[in-house]
Design an enzyme around this catalytic site. Sequence first.
Site, PDB file in Angstrom:
ATOM      1  N   GLY A   1       0.825  -1.194   0.000  1.00  0.00           N
ATOM      2  CA  GLY A   1       0.000   0.000   0.000  1.00  0.00           C
ATOM      3  C   GLY A   1       0.861   1.245   0.000  1.00  0.00           C
ATOM      4  O   GLY A   1       2.063   1.199   0.280  1.00  0.00           O
ATOM      5  N   CYS A   2       0.245   2.383  -0.300  1.00  0.00           N
ATOM      6  CA  CYS A   2       0.996   3.637  -0.416  1.00  0.00           C
ATOM      7  C   CYS A   2       1.473   4.151   0.942  1.00  0.00           C
ATOM      8  O   CYS A   2       2.668   4.441   1.116  1.00  0.00           O
ATOM      9  CB  CYS A   2       0.159   4.684  -1.137  1.00  0.00           C
ATOM     10  SG  CYS A   2      -1.522   4.904  -0.489  1.00  0.00           S
TER      11      CYS A   2
END
Length: 346
Positions: free
Chosen positions: A148-149
């Site tokens: 994920g970011c």
Amino acid sequence: MIKIAIIGASGYTGVELSRLLCNHPQVEITAVTSRQYAGVALSEVFPNLRGRTSLICENLTIEELCLRADLFFAAVPHKTAMNIVPQLLAAGKKVIDLSADFRLNSAAVYEEWYQEHSAKEFLSQAVYGLPELYREQIAKTQLLANPGCYPTSIILGMAPLLRAGIIKPQSIIADSKSGTTGAGRGAKVGSLFCEVNDGFKAYGVGRKHRHTPEIEQELGKLANTDFNITFTPHLLPISRGILSTIYADLNCEIEADEVQALYEEMYKDEPFVRVLPLGSAPATQYVRGSNYCDIGFAIDQTTGRIIVMSAIDNVVKGAAGQAVQNMNIMCGFAEQEGLEIVPLFP
């Protein structure tokens, strides 16, 4: 040369994959899928791709897709990925999943934060795709779970400190700010211009953001112990970029130049992590459009805390760029291939 397909090409991650892969000398994009835009030219959906691709969005079955490509980017929502990935793996294909469906090692933890998992048997096969930590495993895997970011920015920022054992893990507080692309391309009231412009707000406060267990899982591995953190994301009125400011209590007396040496040693051979000079702070505008993660820090000697700052482009190093970096490793290409992009400034 490898043939690739992008499943779910009409979102922000999908178009960014298309943009990056159009410049990749070792890749041929043979299919892009979209139910919403089936039959429409990808360059019509995303005019920035005009003159760079003649691909048409299609609504294909998995069987049809498997005849087209050898490696698949699954840029689809959670739950959707777990329904298609097993079929692709059974056909002998390599898969890079950009959803959260295979990031967590525990099915129970996934189901606590997301929904029921219908492909639990594949969780143990998936490799978490953070090259700076798992490069050797990435090179051998058939199923890659793209991080994920927010986790990417936080994990890279904290890894040297946790490996060195110089902070108290349970004291970590991560305060992260993201651009609106992190919310996806779907129409939502909270993402409307008038809701976001000239404003700044926290969301998912009080252990409610789904990236929390992913961050804790990976930080726990670095520290060799399970622990919880405080993570609060915020929405910025910008299109792309993440700045994470991460606080932790030091458990020993240490000078800033010694900490700087820890960061420089860990990331000295990493092509996409830039450790800034001592006293410098990263900013989102200096990584925009690139696969870089810029890291800086400061020590507050009065409180005994270290403050780490980490900046990435959430759509590139936080999603599509990291996926291409992982593809390069999985396919034996040069890791920087297709990603040697100077950040866009101003």
